[in-house]
Design a protein around this motif. Structure first.
Motif, PDB file in Angstrom:
ATOM      1  N   LEU A 167      36.545  39.022  37.335  1.00  0.00           N
ATOM      2  CA  LEU A 167      37.832  39.368  37.917  1.00  0.00           C
ATOM      3  C   LEU A 167      38.089  38.530  39.166  1.00  0.00           C
ATOM      4  CD1 LEU A 167      37.785  43.254  37.551  1.00  0.00           C
ATOM      5  CD2 LEU A 167      38.751  41.564  35.995  1.00  0.00           C
ATOM      6  N   SER A 168      39.337  38.394  39.549  1.00  0.00           N
ATOM      7  CA  SER A 168      39.691  37.589  40.715  1.00  0.00           C
ATOM      8  C   SER A 168      39.124  38.202  41.991  1.00  0.00           C
ATOM      9  CB  SER A 168      41.215  37.475  40.835  1.00  0.00           C
ATOM     10  OG  SER A 168      41.779  38.733  41.179  1.00  0.00           O
ATOM     11  N   ALA A 169      39.020  37.360  43.021  1.00  0.00           N
ATOM     12  CA  ALA A 169      38.507  37.844  44.302  1.00  0.00           C
ATOM     13  C   ALA A 169      39.396  38.955  44.858  1.00  0.00           C
ATOM     14  CB  ALA A 169      38.408  36.687  45.292  1.00  0.00           C
ATOM     15  N   GLN A 170      40.719  38.834  44.702  1.00  0.00           N
ATOM     16  CA  GLN A 170      41.639  39.856  45.190  1.00  0.00           C
ATOM     17  C   GLN A 170      41.458  41.164  44.433  1.00  0.00           C
ATOM     18  OE1 GLN A 170      43.960  39.695  47.895  1.00  0.00           O
ATOM     19  NE2 GLN A 170      43.732  41.886  47.464  1.00  0.00           N
ATOM     20  N   HIS A 171      41.286  41.076  43.098  1.00  0.00           N
ATOM     21  CA  HIS A 171      41.077  42.281  42.295  1.00  0.00           C
ATOM     22  C   HIS A 171      39.779  42.976  42.698  1.00  0.00           C
ATOM     23  CE1 HIS A 171      42.272  44.195  38.281  1.00  0.00           C
ATOM     24  NE2 HIS A 171      41.276  44.914  38.741  1.00  0.00           N
ATOM     25  N   ALA A 172      38.739  42.171  42.916  1.00  0.00           N
ATOM     26  CA  ALA A 172      37.453  42.737  43.325  1.00  0.00           C
ATOM     27  C   ALA A 172      37.556  43.408  44.693  1.00  0.00           C
ATOM     28  CB  ALA A 172      36.385  41.646  43.342  1.00  0.00           C
TER      29      ALA A 172
END
Length: 251
Positions: A171-176
């Motif tokens: 998952l993207s860094a923002q999602h994480a």
């Protein structure tokens, strides 16, 4: 009537301060300083919402003032806009390098100054709302842990595990990061479970166990339907925290 936000105007030339005062005085409460040293003293005393800062000043330059502010945790989030006669790209790049949020060249355009100030104050407000929302989520998570005498360390560990697993899953860094902040709400539904069940030392009866199983649904009801992507994620976390996920489930 809402209280006016406070701007600190810093320039060693009184004429420049008068020009900025004329442009901004109707909308904001204004403070004035004629040197970097005076500006730093006022910032400690008055806590302005934004600073309009000249670069070329005797003694401490605007770059020095901005760097000092960004090095101090108490003032590092304070937005600084340079207002200066220095127009070279190198000078502008240095302004952003030391931490300014914007760079306005003299002679100023009143409309541009007002627009830039309004924009950056709005960004500060948006960031404050985001931080407040995160703090509310974290405290609600802690409230649920107090319900069954868990410690805050459990919430912190679980949240960071969730972030690491999300990143490892691709998952993207923002999602994480969003999952890191949403995860503390996973047990919020415990608030709706009777202490006689939640704190029972022995085995639960079938009826008590059914009541306990309701807490993910209670958590989702507490969070409700929100426009916030973070709270929508927290609702999903509360619902699926004890579920067996299949390929159709998405956080």
């Amino acid at each position: 009537m809402a209280e006016k936000q406070t701007l600190l105007l810093v320039d060693d030339e009184p004429t420049n301060l008068r020009v900025l005062r004329t442009v901004l005085q109707d909308e904001y409460r204004l403070l004035f300083a004629k040197s970097g040293e005076e500006a730093l003293q006022l910032i400690q005393q008055q806590q302005p919402d934004l600073i309009l800062l000249d670069v070329m000043m005797p003694g401490m330059t605007g770059y020095d003032v901005c760097a000092r502010l960004k090095a101090d945790p108490a003032t590092q989030r304070l937005p600084v806009i340079f207002v200066t006669a220095l127009k070279d790209e190198v000078d502008e790049a240095k302004g952003f390098e030391v931490g300014a949020v914007d760079y306005i060249a003299k002679p100023i355009s009143p409309a541009i100054v007002r627009a830039r100030v309004k924009t950056h104050l709005s960004l500060v407000r948006a960031d404050e709302l985001k931080q407040t929302r995160l703090q509310v989520i974290q405290r609600l998570g802690r409230a649920a842990e107090y319900k069954d005498n868990e410690t805050g360390l459990h919430v912190m560990r679980m949240s960071h595990y969730a972030q690491v697993l999300a990143s490892a899953y691709g998952l993207s860094a923002q999602h994480a990061e969003d999952l890191l902040h949403a995860a503390p709400m996973h047990d919020i539904g415990k608030i709706g479970i009777a202490d006689s069940i939640l704190l029972k030392p022995g085995k639960l009866t079938p009826e008590e166990f059914r009541d306990m199983q309701r807490h993910p649904l209670i958590g989702a009801e507490i969070i409700g339907n929100c426009d916030s992507e973070l709270l929508r994620m927290a609702k999903v976390v509360a619902l699926v925290r004890q579920a067996k996920l299949d390929a159709s489930c998405r956080v």
